[in-house]
Design an enzyme around this catalytic site. Sequence first.
Site, PDB file in Angstrom:
ATOM      1  N   LYS A 253       0.858  -1.201   0.000  1.00 15.86           N
ATOM      2  CA  LYS A 253       0.000   0.000   0.000  1.00 15.86           C
ATOM      3  C   LYS A 253       0.881   1.234   0.000  1.00 15.86           C
ATOM      4  O   LYS A 253       1.641   1.476   0.937  1.00 15.86           O
ATOM      5  CB  LYS A 253      -0.933   0.027   1.214  1.00 15.86           C
ATOM      6  CG  LYS A 253      -1.894   1.225   1.133  1.00 15.86           C
ATOM      7  CD  LYS A 253      -2.968   1.164   2.204  1.00 15.86           C
ATOM      8  CE  LYS A 253      -2.601   1.865   3.465  1.00 15.86           C
ATOM      9  NZ  LYS A 253      -2.601   3.346   3.374  1.00 15.86           N
TER      10      LYS A 253
ATOM     11  N   ASP B 244      -3.193   4.298  -2.463  1.00 19.94           N
ATOM     12  CA  ASP B 244      -4.225   4.845  -1.575  1.00 19.94           C
ATOM     13  C   ASP B 244      -4.163   6.365  -1.558  1.00 19.94           C
ATOM     14  O   ASP B 244      -3.542   6.962  -0.689  1.00 19.94           O
ATOM     15  CB  ASP B 244      -3.993   4.257  -0.166  1.00 19.94           C
ATOM     16  CG  ASP B 244      -5.071   4.662   0.813  1.00 19.94           C
ATOM     17  OD1 ASP B 244      -6.165   5.078   0.374  1.00 19.94           O
ATOM     18  OD2 ASP B 244      -4.825   4.546   2.030  1.00 19.94           O
TER      19      ASP B 244
ATOM     20  N   LYS C  68      -7.149   8.355  -2.025  1.00 21.34           N
ATOM     21  CA  LYS C  68      -8.433   8.856  -1.497  1.00 21.34           C
ATOM     22  C   LYS C  68      -8.926  10.103  -2.231  1.00 21.34           C
ATOM     23  O   LYS C  68      -9.068  11.186  -1.647  1.00 21.34           O
ATOM     24  CB  LYS C  68      -8.308   9.161  -0.002  1.00 21.34           C
ATOM     25  CG  LYS C  68      -7.955   7.957   0.870  1.00 21.34           C
ATOM     26  CD  LYS C  68      -7.975   8.313   2.344  1.00 21.34           C
ATOM     27  CE  LYS C  68      -7.815   7.140   3.287  1.00 21.34           C
ATOM     28  NZ  LYS C  68      -6.515   6.449   3.222  1.00 21.34           N
TER      29      LYS C  68
ATOM     30  N   ASP D 288     -13.166  15.229  -5.215  1.00 21.61           N
ATOM     31  CA  ASP D 288     -13.240  16.530  -5.902  1.00 21.61           C
ATOM     32  C   ASP D 288     -14.496  16.494  -6.773  1.00 21.61           C
ATOM     33  O   ASP D 288     -15.299  15.566  -6.641  1.00 21.61           O
ATOM     34  CB  ASP D 288     -11.946  16.748  -6.729  1.00 21.61           C
ATOM     35  CG  ASP D 288     -11.626  18.222  -6.934  1.00 21.61           C
ATOM     36  OD1 ASP D 288     -12.563  19.002  -7.216  1.00 21.61           O
ATOM     37  OD2 ASP D 288     -10.452  18.596  -6.831  1.00 21.61           O
TER      38      ASP D 288
ATOM     39  N   THR E  22     -11.776   6.281  10.072  1.00 19.63           N
ATOM     40  CA  THR E  22     -11.838   5.764  11.448  1.00 19.63           C
ATOM     41  C   THR E  22     -11.493   6.845  12.469  1.00 19.63           C
ATOM     42  O   THR E  22     -11.679   6.652  13.664  1.00 19.63           O
ATOM     43  CB  THR E  22     -10.919   4.534  11.642  1.00 19.63           C
ATOM     44  OG1 THR E  22      -9.679   4.819  11.017  1.00 19.63           O
ATOM     45  CG2 THR E  22     -11.521   3.296  11.027  1.00 19.63           C
TER      46      THR E  22
ATOM     47  N   ARG F 158       2.696  -0.628  10.742  1.00 23.80           N
ATOM     48  CA  ARG F 158       3.776  -0.693  11.728  1.00 23.80           C
ATOM     49  C   ARG F 158       4.091  -2.059  12.301  1.00 23.80           C
ATOM     50  O   ARG F 158       5.275  -2.335  12.539  1.00 23.80           O
ATOM     51  CB  ARG F 158       3.505   0.345  12.833  1.00 23.80           C
ATOM     52  CG  ARG F 158       3.698   1.766  12.315  1.00 23.80           C
ATOM     53  CD  ARG F 158       3.007   2.804  13.160  1.00 23.80           C
ATOM     54  NE  ARG F 158       1.566   2.763  12.987  1.00 23.80           N
ATOM     55  CZ  ARG F 158       0.713   3.589  13.569  1.00 23.80           C
ATOM     56  NH1 ARG F 158       1.168   4.513  14.387  1.00 23.80           N
ATOM     57  NH2 ARG F 158      -0.576   3.499  13.340  1.00 23.80           N
TER      58      ARG F 158
HETATM   59  O1  C5P Z   1       0.638   1.182  10.976  1.00 21.94           O
HETATM   60  P1  C5P Z   1      -0.805   0.799  10.844  1.00 21.94           P
HETATM   61  O2  C5P Z   1      -0.999  -0.709  10.781  1.00 21.94           O
HETATM   62  O3  C5P Z   1      -1.695   1.466  11.845  1.00 21.94           O
HETATM   63  O4  C5P Z   1      -1.197   1.353   9.396  1.00 21.94           O
HETATM   64  C1  C5P Z   1      -2.486   1.261   8.871  1.00 21.94           C
HETATM   65  C2  C5P Z   1      -2.552   1.886   7.506  1.00 21.94           C
HETATM   66  O5  C5P Z   1      -3.913   1.880   7.093  1.00 21.94           O
HETATM   67  C3  C5P Z   1      -2.076   3.325   7.443  1.00 21.94           C
HETATM   68  O6  C5P Z   1      -1.514   3.525   6.138  1.00 21.94           O
HETATM   69  C4  C5P Z   1      -3.368   4.116   7.579  1.00 21.94           C
HETATM   70  O7  C5P Z   1      -3.315   5.363   6.970  1.00 21.94           O
HETATM   71  C5  C5P Z   1      -4.361   3.220   6.862  1.00 21.94           C
HETATM   72  N1  C5P Z   1      -5.745   3.405   7.249  1.00 21.94           N
HETATM   73  C6  C5P Z   1      -6.194   3.239   8.554  1.00 21.94           C
HETATM   74  N2  C5P Z   1      -7.510   3.438   8.848  1.00 21.94           N
HETATM   75  C7  C5P Z   1      -8.362   3.769   7.893  1.00 21.94           C
HETATM   76  C8  C5P Z   1      -7.927   3.947   6.586  1.00 21.94           C
HETATM   77  C9  C5P Z   1      -6.599   3.746   6.294  1.00 21.94           C
HETATM   78  O8  C5P Z   1      -5.417   2.911   9.446  1.00 21.94           O
HETATM   79  N3  C5P Z   1      -9.635   3.909   8.183  1.00 21.94           N
END
Ligand code: C5P
Length: 246
Positions: free
Chosen positions: A39, A66, A68, A71, A130, A222
């Site tokens: 991603k 990604d 998003k 517009d 979220t 992460r």
């Molecule tokens: O590091 P982590 O596992 O929290 O990363 C989650 C990824 O998913 C990040 O790139 C974050 O921007 C994305 N994301 C999210 N919640 C969402 C949409 C996207 O955590 N609702």
Amino acid sequence: MGGKILKRYSPMVAIDVATKDAALALFDQLTVEPRPILKIGMELYYHFGPAIIKEAQHRGFKIFLDLKLHDIPNTVQRAMFVLGQLGVDFTTIHAAGGSAMVAAGAQGLRAGAAAAGLPAPKLLAITQLTSIDEKVLHNEQHVALSLVESVQNYAQLAEHAGADGVVCSAQEVRAIRQVTGSDFLCVTPGIRPQGFAKGDQKRVVTPHQAHVLGSNAIVVGRPITQASDPVTAYQAIEKEFLTEAD
Ligand code: C5P
């Protein structure tokens, strides 16, 4: 799941790093089978553009781009036409832009892919981020629906407008499946293996729970990218998500 076998994808690894070297180091480490889907988000794409996608594709990765988009329909359609030519496998659009915008985006994406002789990427809609909670929904957006009703509304709107799925919390998958078709994809971030710090994620589930709740794909950042051994972390998560739960 009503007897229907869900399509499951390999975990999507969020490459949320600031430098090209850090991204390339992760790409090189993650060249394992089955390959994760990578991603790539705004940070890397705004820095390095299509070149960073090509670097990943050369290494055999499928890409979830990604960005998003949100517009007016004409602008989104034209931008999606460009993204459709990149050979990515998934991309995102905000359902909050309305059905005309999502439909225009879907059309632009598919036309761009066709013009380049490529398969059309899957278009995933963002419902409610979220980071939005009931309070913000009611006091700032002045939406009278509950959060889950608003998510269901956007999922339905996105499906009717031609999106292939949504990005959502694993805890919302069942509610979304009540109002969408069985092939509609639910891609779920907010994944934390047992014992891993939540960080800024509020409502998290394990890869196993995401499987049980019916996610088609999980997005994990992460817990993999900051692990001392990202490959071992990825493989454990992949096995846990893709293995049939008992
Ligand atoms: O590091 P982590 O596992 O929290 O990363 C989650 C990824 O998913 C990040 O790139 C974050 O921007 C994305 N994301 C999210 N919640 C969402 C949409 C996207 O955590 N609702």
